[in-house]
Design a protein around this motif. Structure first.
Motif, PDB file in Angstrom:
ATOM      1  N   SER A 198     -51.470 -15.806  32.491  1.00 17.93           N
ATOM      2  CA  SER A 198     -51.528 -16.996  33.350  1.00 17.93           C
ATOM      3  C   SER A 198     -52.533 -18.002  32.816  1.00 17.93           C
ATOM      4  O   SER A 198     -52.282 -19.217  32.825  1.00 17.93           O
ATOM      5  CB  SER A 198     -51.905 -16.591  34.780  1.00 17.93           C
ATOM      6  OG  SER A 198     -50.911 -15.765  35.339  1.00 17.93           O
ATOM      7  N   GLY A 199     -53.667 -17.500  32.338  1.00 19.94           N
ATOM      8  CA  GLY A 199     -54.667 -18.397  31.764  1.00 19.94           C
ATOM      9  C   GLY A 199     -54.169 -19.101  30.515  1.00 19.94           C
ATOM     10  O   GLY A 199     -54.392 -20.300  30.327  1.00 19.94           O
ATOM     11  N   GLN A 200     -53.466 -18.367  29.652  1.00 20.66           N
ATOM     12  CA  GLN A 200     -52.942 -18.965  28.426  1.00 20.66           C
ATOM     13  C   GLN A 200     -51.853 -19.995  28.733  1.00 20.66           C
ATOM     14  O   GLN A 200     -51.790 -21.060  28.121  1.00 20.66           O
ATOM     15  CB  GLN A 200     -52.385 -17.874  27.508  1.00 20.66           C
ATOM     16  CG  GLN A 200     -53.445 -16.940  26.943  1.00 20.66           C
ATOM     17  CD  GLN A 200     -54.471 -17.662  26.096  1.00 20.66           C
ATOM     18  OE1 GLN A 200     -54.121 -18.442  25.212  1.00 20.66           O
ATOM     19  NE2 GLN A 200     -55.738 -17.410  26.365  1.00 20.66           N
ATOM     20  N   LEU A 201     -50.989 -19.688  29.683  1.00 18.78           N
ATOM     21  CA  LEU A 201     -49.928 -20.638  30.054  1.00 18.78           C
ATOM     22  C   LEU A 201     -50.501 -21.882  30.706  1.00 18.78           C
ATOM     23  O   LEU A 201     -49.990 -22.994  30.509  1.00 18.78           O
ATOM     24  CB  LEU A 201     -48.931 -19.964  30.989  1.00 18.78           C
ATOM     25  CG  LEU A 201     -48.000 -18.936  30.336  1.00 18.78           C
ATOM     26  CD1 LEU A 201     -47.157 -18.240  31.390  1.00 18.78           C
ATOM     27  CD2 LEU A 201     -47.100 -19.620  29.306  1.00 18.78           C
ATOM     28  N   ALA A 202     -51.568 -21.706  31.492  1.00 17.80           N
ATOM     29  CA  ALA A 202     -52.218 -22.867  32.099  1.00 17.80           C
ATOM     30  C   ALA A 202     -52.790 -23.782  31.021  1.00 17.80           C
ATOM     31  O   ALA A 202     -52.692 -25.014  31.119  1.00 17.80           O
ATOM     32  CB  ALA A 202     -53.318 -22.405  33.056  1.00 17.80           C
ATOM     33  N   ARG A 203     -53.364 -23.202  29.990  1.00 13.12           N
ATOM     34  CA  ARG A 203     -53.881 -24.005  28.873  1.00 13.12           C
ATOM     35  C   ARG A 203     -52.738 -24.710  28.144  1.00 13.12           C
ATOM     36  O   ARG A 203     -52.866 -25.872  27.750  1.00 13.12           O
ATOM     37  CB  ARG A 203     -54.633 -23.111  27.885  1.00 13.12           C
ATOM     38  CG  ARG A 203     -55.959 -22.570  28.394  1.00 13.12           C
ATOM     39  CD  ARG A 203     -56.580 -21.662  27.358  1.00 13.12           C
ATOM     40  NE  ARG A 203     -56.796 -22.380  26.106  1.00 13.12           N
ATOM     41  CZ  ARG A 203     -56.861 -21.796  24.905  1.00 13.12           C
ATOM     42  NH1 ARG A 203     -56.724 -20.481  24.811  1.00 13.12           N
ATOM     43  NH2 ARG A 203     -57.082 -22.505  23.825  1.00 13.12           N
ATOM     44  N   ALA A 204     -51.622 -24.006  27.966  1.00 14.76           N
ATOM     45  CA  ALA A 204     -50.489 -24.599  27.258  1.00 14.76           C
ATOM     46  C   ALA A 204     -49.872 -25.754  28.039  1.00 14.76           C
ATOM     47  O   ALA A 204     -49.291 -26.670  27.441  1.00 14.76           O
ATOM     48  CB  ALA A 204     -49.428 -23.537  26.974  1.00 14.76           C
ATOM     49  N   ARG A 205     -49.995 -25.725  29.355  1.00 18.69           N
ATOM     50  CA  ARG A 205     -49.382 -26.767  30.191  1.00 18.69           C
ATOM     51  C   ARG A 205     -50.380 -27.844  30.620  1.00 18.69           C
ATOM     52  O   ARG A 205     -50.011 -28.740  31.391  1.00 18.69           O
ATOM     53  CB  ARG A 205     -48.736 -26.138  31.418  1.00 18.69           C
ATOM     54  CG  ARG A 205     -47.515 -25.284  31.090  1.00 18.69           C
ATOM     55  CD  ARG A 205     -46.719 -24.950  32.351  1.00 18.69           C
ATOM     56  NE  ARG A 205     -45.413 -24.433  32.004  1.00 18.69           N
ATOM     57  CZ  ARG A 205     -45.084 -23.142  31.954  1.00 18.69           C
ATOM     58  NH1 ARG A 205     -46.002 -22.236  32.221  1.00 18.69           N
ATOM     59  NH2 ARG A 205     -43.861 -22.761  31.633  1.00 18.69           N
TER      60      ARG A 205
END
Length: 221
Positions: free
Chosen positions: A109-116
């Motif tokens: 979730s943290g990585q996807l938040a950074r990607a978005r």
């Protein structure tokens, strides 16, 4: 001197569109900066790097756990970070299945938040830029027809036509900003979605792969 004259021409063009086109011009600068920043961020995050993670998952599948961990160590790509969290949790042996999945979901979730990050801003720009253009056009048309009313029978059709095309400049400018912003938004979303799919696939293959038989593990090493 050439730069000064060029700026004078740009300023005159912007003044024709009124405050709306100045706002659109600022949005265009912000859009360009945001797109470049987002591409740079995705490159740093390794959004397009997935071969090493795939190799690590393949090694994990045949029982080469140390080899899989070695491939993932030090990698900063979003796929590698999530896969490494799954490998580390699985190898640790101190967590239950539920705890492992919760930890991996937290990292993912943290990585996807950074990607978005930044996509909401692009979405907002692609929405309000044409609206600002339409607002500028409406205000310009109102001003043009007010001039026509004041002129009465002596109204000059060429002056009216000039006022109309100047008003339409804002609509064209708004679309010119909204279209690239919308295209970039769709592209960045597709990159994030692809990374999410790859992460889910890698994590599932890691967490559903149990300890291999001793003979298989020895052969993999």
């Amino acid at each position: 001197m050439d730069l000064l004259s060029r700026w004078t021409e740009i300023e005159a063009f912007l003044n024709k569109g009124g405050p709306a086109i100045w706002a659109i011009a600022i949005l265009s600068v912000l859009t360009t900066a945001l797109i470049l920043w987002k591409v740079w961020r995705l490159i740093l995050m390794g959004a397009w790097a997935g071969r090493t993670t795939e190799k690590a998952v393949q090694r994990w599948a045949v029982g080469d756990r140390s080899g899989a961990r070695a491939l993932l160590d030090g990698r900063r790509s979003v796929r590698a970070v999530v896969a490494r969290s799954a490998v580390t949790a699985r190898m640790g042996g101190a967590y239950s299945e539920t705890e492992i999945r919760e930890e991996v979901e937290r990292v993912a979730s943290g990585q996807l938040a950074r990607a978005r990050t930044g996509l909401r801003a692009l979405e907002l720009i692609s929405t309000i830029a044409p609206l600002l253009g339409l607002l500028g056009t409406v205000l310009g048309m109102i001003a043009a027809f007010q001039t026509l009313q004041q002129a009465g029978a002596k109204a000059d059709p060429s002056a009216l036509a000039g006022g109309i095309w100047e008003a339409l400049l804002t609509t064209a400018a708004g679309m010119a900003v909204a279209i690239p912003a919308g295209v970039a938004l769709t592209w960045f979303e597709s990159v994030a979605d692809r990374a999410q799919t790859d992460m889910e696939d890698a994590v599932t293959r890691i967490l559903t792969r149990h300890t291999p038989p001793p003979a298989m593990a020895a052969a993999a090493e």
